[in-house]
Design an enzyme around this catalytic site. Structure first.
Site, PDB file in Angstrom:
ATOM      1  N   CYS A  88      -2.067   2.886   9.416  1.00 42.08           N
ATOM      2  CA  CYS A  88      -3.072   1.953   8.881  1.00 42.08           C
ATOM      3  C   CYS A  88      -4.249   1.790   9.843  1.00 42.08           C
ATOM      4  O   CYS A  88      -5.332   1.362   9.430  1.00 42.08           O
ATOM      5  CB  CYS A  88      -2.479   0.561   8.658  1.00 42.08           C
TER       6      CYS A  88
ATOM      7  N   HIS B 207       0.872  -1.179   0.000  1.00 43.24           N
ATOM      8  CA  HIS B 207       0.000   0.000   0.000  1.00 43.24           C
ATOM      9  C   HIS B 207       0.914   1.237   0.000  1.00 43.24           C
ATOM     10  O   HIS B 207       1.974   1.208   0.647  1.00 43.24           O
ATOM     11  CB  HIS B 207      -0.846   0.077   1.293  1.00 43.24           C
TER      12      HIS B 207
HETATM   13  N1  ARG Z   1      -3.611  -7.210   6.696  1.00 44.39           N
HETATM   14  C1  ARG Z   1      -4.049  -6.001   6.074  1.00 44.39           C
HETATM   15  C2  ARG Z   1      -4.066  -6.183   4.567  1.00 44.39           C
HETATM   16  O1  ARG Z   1      -3.194  -6.838   4.058  1.00 44.39           O
HETATM   17  C3  ARG Z   1      -3.188  -4.852   6.486  1.00 44.39           C
HETATM   18  C4  ARG Z   1      -3.676  -3.528   5.974  1.00 44.39           C
HETATM   19  C5  ARG Z   1      -2.729  -2.402   6.238  1.00 44.39           C
HETATM   20  N2  ARG Z   1      -3.299  -1.158   5.915  1.00 44.39           N
HETATM   21  C6  ARG Z   1      -2.680  -0.136   5.311  1.00 44.39           C
HETATM   22  N3  ARG Z   1      -3.319   0.987   5.181  1.00 44.39           N
HETATM   23  N4  ARG Z   1      -1.479  -0.231   4.802  1.00 44.39           N
HETATM   24  O2  ARG Z   1      -4.914  -5.704   3.877  1.00 44.39           O
END
Ligand code: ARG
Length: 272
Positions: free
Chosen positions: A267, A171
């Site tokens: 996050c 992300h």
């Molecule tokens: N386990 C989650 C996923 O893989 C973690 C999300 C992390 N969020 C972020 N905004 N980077 O989707």
């Protein structure tokens, strides 16, 4: 005025499936009591600088704590996410309900026929606003479809897309952090050569804080930025002093239980 954030308590948080490299070796390995303490500590720290709204956690949705992925807010409009992986798709309805119950207008991403891939958009995880320029930075490559950009131009006419290439930084908010003084803190190897160039074209050299792999792997770029405070999981002493020389204060708030799922402090928060 204090910023407003949405958070979701970690009652059902865990690593129960594998949708990013952080989760691979951590299935079933979350220390739940520790995670709750870390989340509470983050909540308390943020509460000093922001007003926090809470969303009710839901059983069997262990990633719902990562509210940054709920969608993207602009004033009274909420663009709901469309998750890439089926494991997270059942979260969508809960986020939608919360925003409609609070009186937000929901701006759904339509499915235009000319899209070559299905719509996927993971909210603020892949969409960060540079306030001083009213410019949206979008990440693509792992979760968000780059064509989503064309679906939100009404709300965000100015948008730049960056291609992510390292699956550990899947992300945009895991490797790119905009600072209110006009700088960017980022991990260059997470981006394609072309995107790297775009960053260099948009930020003068003195405004680019390139961070090393060690900091990046502690999710240093995943900072909640409130005025000159950076609330983050970790930063090395050298980076802390570099930030201090630019007038920023690093507030270390460990969330390593959440790193097991691939998320840091930012996050766990969505800007309202
Ligand atoms: N386990 C989650 C996923 O893989 C973690 C999300 C992390 N969020 C972020 N905004 N980077 O989707």
């Amino acid at each position: 005025m204090k910023p407003r954030f949405l958070m979701c308590p970690p009652d059902y948080f865990g690593v129960e499936y594998n949708i990013n490299p952080w989760m691979t070796d951590n299935l079933g390995r979350v220390d739940h009591a520790h995670a709750k303490n870390q989340w509470r500590n983050l909540f308390d720290t943020l509460s000093k600088h922001a007003k926090i709204e809470l969303l009710e956690p839901q059983p069997r949705l262990p990633d719902m704590v990562f509210t940054a992925n709920a969608g993207l807010v602009k004033e009274n409009t909420f663009i709901p996410s469309r998750f890439q992986y089926p494991e997270r798709q059942p979260e969508e309805i809960h986020f939608r309900h919360w925003f409609s119950s609070k009186g937000y207008d929901l701006a759904d991403l339509a499915d235009p026929e000319n899209l070559s891939e299905p719509v996927s958009f993971e909210g603020e995880g892949d969409a960060l606003l540079q306030h001083n320029k009213n410019l949206l930075w979008m990440g693509y490559g792992f979760r968000t479809n780059p064509q989503t950009r064309d679906l939100i131009t009404d709300l965000f006419p100015q948008c730049i897309t960056l291609q992510l290439v390292d699956p550990r930084f899947y992300h945009l908010d895991t490797c790119f952090c905009l600072l209110p003084g006009g700088q960017v803190m980022y991990y260059p190897p997470a981006f394609s050569q072309e995107s790297h160039q775009i960053i260099e074209d948009n930020f003068a050299i003195e405004d680019r804080l390139e961070i090393d792999e060690e900091n990046a792997l502690y999710f240093t770029c995943n900072a909640v930025v409130i005025e000159n405070n950076l609330i983050l999981n970790h930063a090395s002493p050298a980076l802390i002093s570099q930030l201090a020389s630019l007038g920023y204060k690093a507030i270390l708030t460990p969330v390593d239980e959440f790193l097991k799922a691939g998320g840091g402090t930012k996050c766990l928060v969505l800007c309202l």
